[in-house]
Design a protein around this motif. Structure first.
Motif, PDB file in Angstrom:
ATOM      1  N   GLY A  26       0.804  -1.212   0.000  1.00  0.00           N
ATOM      2  CA  GLY A  26       0.000   0.000   0.000  1.00  0.00           C
ATOM      3  C   GLY A  26       0.834   1.256   0.000  1.00  0.00           C
ATOM      4  O   GLY A  26       1.929   1.303  -0.579  1.00  0.00           O
ATOM      5  N   PHE A  27       0.318   2.283   0.690  1.00  0.00           N
ATOM      6  CA  PHE A  27       0.968   3.595   0.711  1.00  0.00           C
ATOM      7  C   PHE A  27       1.156   4.037   2.163  1.00  0.00           C
ATOM      8  O   PHE A  27       0.394   4.874   2.675  1.00  0.00           O
ATOM      9  CB  PHE A  27       0.128   4.615  -0.062  1.00  0.00           C
ATOM     10  CG  PHE A  27      -0.088   4.219  -1.493  1.00  0.00           C
ATOM     11  CD1 PHE A  27       0.871   4.507  -2.459  1.00  0.00           C
ATOM     12  CD2 PHE A  27      -1.235   3.535  -1.885  1.00  0.00           C
ATOM     13  CE1 PHE A  27       0.691   4.135  -3.781  1.00  0.00           C
ATOM     14  CE2 PHE A  27      -1.431   3.150  -3.204  1.00  0.00           C
ATOM     15  CZ  PHE A  27      -0.457   3.453  -4.158  1.00  0.00           C
ATOM     16  N   MET A  58       6.602  10.331  -2.129  1.00  0.00           N
ATOM     17  CA  MET A  58       5.332   9.738  -2.533  1.00  0.00           C
ATOM     18  C   MET A  58       4.848   8.759  -1.464  1.00  0.00           C
ATOM     19  O   MET A  58       5.494   8.583  -0.432  1.00  0.00           O
ATOM     20  CB  MET A  58       5.496   9.042  -3.883  1.00  0.00           C
ATOM     21  CG  MET A  58       5.931   9.987  -5.002  1.00  0.00           C
ATOM     22  SD  MET A  58       4.664  11.189  -5.465  1.00  0.00           S
ATOM     23  CE  MET A  58       3.541  10.130  -6.387  1.00  0.00           C
ATOM     24  N   GLY A  59       3.731   8.108  -1.718  1.00  0.00           N
ATOM     25  CA  GLY A  59       3.133   7.248  -0.712  1.00  0.00           C
ATOM     26  C   GLY A  59       3.910   5.981  -0.424  1.00  0.00           C
ATOM     27  O   GLY A  59       3.801   5.413   0.662  1.00  0.00           O
ATOM     28  N   ASN A  60       4.701   5.518  -1.395  1.00  0.00           N
ATOM     29  CA  ASN A  60       5.451   4.276  -1.173  1.00  0.00           C
ATOM     30  C   ASN A  60       6.913   4.367  -1.617  1.00  0.00           C
ATOM     31  O   ASN A  60       7.608   3.349  -1.660  1.00  0.00           O
ATOM     32  CB  ASN A  60       4.762   3.091  -1.875  1.00  0.00           C
ATOM     33  CG  ASN A  60       4.651   3.308  -3.377  1.00  0.00           C
ATOM     34  OD1 ASN A  60       5.128   4.288  -3.927  1.00  0.00           O
ATOM     35  ND2 ASN A  60       4.001   2.361  -4.039  1.00  0.00           N
ATOM     36  N   HIS A  61       7.388   5.551  -1.967  1.00  0.00           N
ATOM     37  CA  HIS A  61       8.788   5.716  -2.335  1.00  0.00           C
ATOM     38  C   HIS A  61       9.148   7.202  -2.294  1.00  0.00           C
ATOM     39  O   HIS A  61       8.274   8.064  -2.157  1.00  0.00           O
ATOM     40  CB  HIS A  61       9.065   5.147  -3.726  1.00  0.00           C
ATOM     41  CG  HIS A  61       8.448   5.931  -4.848  1.00  0.00           C
ATOM     42  ND1 HIS A  61       7.112   5.843  -5.188  1.00  0.00           N
ATOM     43  CD2 HIS A  61       8.984   6.837  -5.713  1.00  0.00           C
ATOM     44  CE1 HIS A  61       6.859   6.634  -6.217  1.00  0.00           C
ATOM     45  NE2 HIS A  61       7.978   7.257  -6.554  1.00  0.00           N
ATOM     46  N   PHE A  62      10.442   7.482  -2.403  1.00  0.00           N
ATOM     47  CA  PHE A  62      10.855   8.882  -2.477  1.00  0.00           C
ATOM     48  C   PHE A  62      12.029   9.043  -3.429  1.00  0.00           C
ATOM     49  O   PHE A  62      12.786   8.106  -3.690  1.00  0.00           O
ATOM     50  CB  PHE A  62      11.205   9.436  -1.088  1.00  0.00           C
ATOM     51  CG  PHE A  62      12.482   8.911  -0.480  1.00  0.00           C
ATOM     52  CD1 PHE A  62      13.702   9.512  -0.737  1.00  0.00           C
ATOM     53  CD2 PHE A  62      12.458   7.828   0.393  1.00  0.00           C
ATOM     54  CE1 PHE A  62      14.869   9.042  -0.171  1.00  0.00           C
ATOM     55  CE2 PHE A  62      13.624   7.350   0.971  1.00  0.00           C
ATOM     56  CZ  PHE A  62      14.833   7.960   0.689  1.00  0.00           C
ATOM     57  N   HIS A  63      12.133  10.258  -3.964  1.00  0.00           N
ATOM     58  CA  HIS A  63      13.230  10.648  -4.848  1.00  0.00           C
ATOM     59  C   HIS A  63      13.997  11.802  -4.200  1.00  0.00           C
ATOM     60  O   HIS A  63      13.386  12.719  -3.642  1.00  0.00           O
ATOM     61  CB  HIS A  63      12.708  11.166  -6.193  1.00  0.00           C
ATOM     62  CG  HIS A  63      11.894  10.186  -6.974  1.00  0.00           C
ATOM     63  ND1 HIS A  63      12.414   9.463  -8.026  1.00  0.00           N
ATOM     64  CD2 HIS A  63      10.588   9.832  -6.878  1.00  0.00           C
ATOM     65  CE1 HIS A  63      11.463   8.700  -8.544  1.00  0.00           C
ATOM     66  NE2 HIS A  63      10.344   8.901  -7.861  1.00  0.00           N
ATOM     67  N   LEU A 165      -2.457  12.743  -8.187  1.00  0.00           N
ATOM     68  CA  LEU A 165      -2.665  13.293  -6.848  1.00  0.00           C
ATOM     69  C   LEU A 165      -2.987  14.781  -6.880  1.00  0.00           C
ATOM     70  O   LEU A 165      -3.677  15.280  -5.983  1.00  0.00           O
ATOM     71  CB  LEU A 165      -1.416  13.064  -5.988  1.00  0.00           C
ATOM     72  CG  LEU A 165      -1.000  11.602  -5.789  1.00  0.00           C
ATOM     73  CD1 LEU A 165       0.281  11.530  -4.964  1.00  0.00           C
ATOM     74  CD2 LEU A 165      -2.121  10.820  -5.103  1.00  0.00           C
ATOM     75  N   VAL A 166      -2.456  15.497  -7.862  1.00  0.00           N
ATOM     76  CA  VAL A 166      -2.693  16.942  -7.983  1.00  0.00           C
ATOM     77  C   VAL A 166      -2.799  17.291  -9.460  1.00  0.00           C
ATOM     78  O   VAL A 166      -2.338  16.539 -10.327  1.00  0.00           O
ATOM     79  CB  VAL A 166      -1.541  17.770  -7.348  1.00  0.00           C
ATOM     80  CG1 VAL A 166      -1.524  17.621  -5.834  1.00  0.00           C
ATOM     81  CG2 VAL A 166      -0.197  17.386  -7.952  1.00  0.00           C
ATOM     82  N   ARG A 167      -3.406  18.450  -9.751  1.00  0.00           N
ATOM     83  CA  ARG A 167      -3.465  18.931 -11.132  1.00  0.00           C
ATOM     84  C   ARG A 167      -2.234  19.757 -11.472  1.00  0.00           C
ATOM     85  O   ARG A 167      -1.744  19.719 -12.593  1.00  0.00           O
ATOM     86  CB  ARG A 167      -4.726  19.769 -11.348  1.00  0.00           C
ATOM     87  CG  ARG A 167      -6.029  18.985 -11.275  1.00  0.00           C
ATOM     88  CD  ARG A 167      -7.236  19.881 -11.526  1.00  0.00           C
ATOM     89  NE  ARG A 167      -7.265  20.381 -12.895  1.00  0.00           N
ATOM     90  CZ  ARG A 167      -7.270  21.654 -13.231  1.00  0.00           C
ATOM     91  NH1 ARG A 167      -7.213  22.590 -12.285  1.00  0.00           N
ATOM     92  NH2 ARG A 167      -7.326  22.022 -14.489  1.00  0.00           N
ATOM     93  N   LYS A 168      -1.754  20.504 -10.491  1.00  0.00           N
ATOM     94  CA  LYS A 168      -0.611  21.384 -10.710  1.00  0.00           C
ATOM     95  C   LYS A 168       0.550  20.887  -9.858  1.00  0.00           C
ATOM     96  O   LYS A 168       0.377  20.639  -8.658  1.00  0.00           O
ATOM     97  CB  LYS A 168      -0.972  22.823 -10.337  1.00  0.00           C
ATOM     98  CG  LYS A 168      -2.135  23.378 -11.140  1.00  0.00           C
ATOM     99  CD  LYS A 168      -2.637  24.688 -10.553  1.00  0.00           C
ATOM    100  CE  LYS A 168      -1.600  25.790 -10.669  1.00  0.00           C
ATOM    101  NZ  LYS A 168      -2.140  27.092 -10.203  1.00  0.00           N
TER     102      LYS A 168
END
Length: 309
Positions: A26-27, A58-63, A165-168
């Motif tokens: 999941g997240f 992000m919900g299950n990883h990161f950069h 998750l978002v438009r912008k």
């Protein structure tokens, strides 16, 4: 299967794109977890000899996109300064510890280990659990300054848009562009290089505006993977904010930015490869792959079957 060698350069400042994914289903990284992970990244970015250029949680990883410095930057005085900032004004570092800290604070693996272990301790304590949080070891890609870097940063900042998750992109606060727009780069967390040096722009507000324009023009392209920015939204933003010039057309392909060993011009890839090929248990020659849609940018994939840490 043997572990694939990690490409690192410790003889000059080097930019890396690093990514790590959770082992949980999941997240698990919800808002409060992302906030805490961001606080750890911010704190350690001030401790290590590193510039933070971009990020996205992000919900299950990161950069993270970082520039790691060499031991030459880690003078005794600067190490002591950072040590006290990290552990308190009364903290004392012994002379014999300076050498160890000089090596550690310019090491990409140590930086990531501190981030991931620090978050795991927090998560397990607050969830009353034990065990691993993160999956396999983090991925890392060496990235050239300039066009390769700005395209990579756009890819990272567009993760929340592609995920729906978002438009912008700037509406997502756990990303580099979101942090720049929403906080005005509070505490100078992000280095404002952003790969735009060749534009000869030094005004921070103008740098952010030009980078934002680049991200929007990039996000408007249909890559065939994930969602793209609403064309009408881009049209309105372009009419309201952008100049007539347009950023280079770019079709981002995730595999180049997460699975490659090196990204940059063909000359840059060749130079870096020659410097790190001793890490590979392989006699294969160089392998260059053009990054689709980005003129003059190439990738070198890590070689299967290589060994190392």
């Amino acid at each position: 299967m043997a572990r694939i060698a990690r490409f690192v350069r410790d003889d000059r400042p080097t930019i890396y794109h690093v990514m790590s994914r959770t082992a949980l289903e999941g997240f698990p990284l919800q808002d409060i977890e992302k906030d805490h992970l961001m606080s750890i990244v911010a704190r350690l970015s001030r401790f290590y000899f590193v510039d933070l250029l971009g990020f996205c949680l992000m919900g299950n990883h990161f950069h993270l996109v970082v520039r790691m410095y060499t031991e030459e930057a880690a003078t005794d005085a600067e190490i002591v300064k950072r040590y006290r900032r990290q552990f308190g004004d009364d903290a004392v570092i012994m002379p014999h510890q300076l050498r160890d800290y000089r090596r550690r604070l310019v090491n990409l693996g140590a930086f990531m280990k501190d981030i991931k272990q620090g978050f795991t301790r927090y998560f397990n304590k607050h969830r009353n659990r034990k065990g691993f949080f993160w999956g396999d070891r983090f991925k890392s890609v060496i990235v050239q300054e300039g066009a390769s870097l700005v395209n990579l940063l756009a890819y990272v900042d567009l993760n929340p848009v592609r995920a729906g998750l978002v438009r912008k992109p700037e509406d997502y606060r756990w990303s580099g562009l979101g942090y720049l727009v929403q906080t005005g780069n509070r505490a100078g967390l992000l280095d404002l290089d952003l790969g735009l040096k060749e534009w000869n722009e030094f005004d921070p507000k103008e740098i952010i505006r030009k980078y934002r324009r680049f991200v929007y023009e990039t996000g408007a392209m249909d890559t065939g993977k994930g969602k793209q920015l609403d064309p009408e939204l881009v049209k309105r933003e372009r009419k309201k904010r952008y100049r007539l010039s347009r950023a280079d057309v770019f079709r981002h392909r995730c595999r180049y930015f997460t699975d490659s060993g090196i990204i940059g011009s063909k000359e840059f890839v060749a130079e870096v490869f020659d410097g790190v090929k001793h890490l590979l248990d392989s006699k294969d020659e160089r392998r260059f792959t053009p990054v689709g849609g980005v003129k003059g940018v190439y990738s070198m994939k890590r070689l299967a079957g290589a060994v190392g840490g």
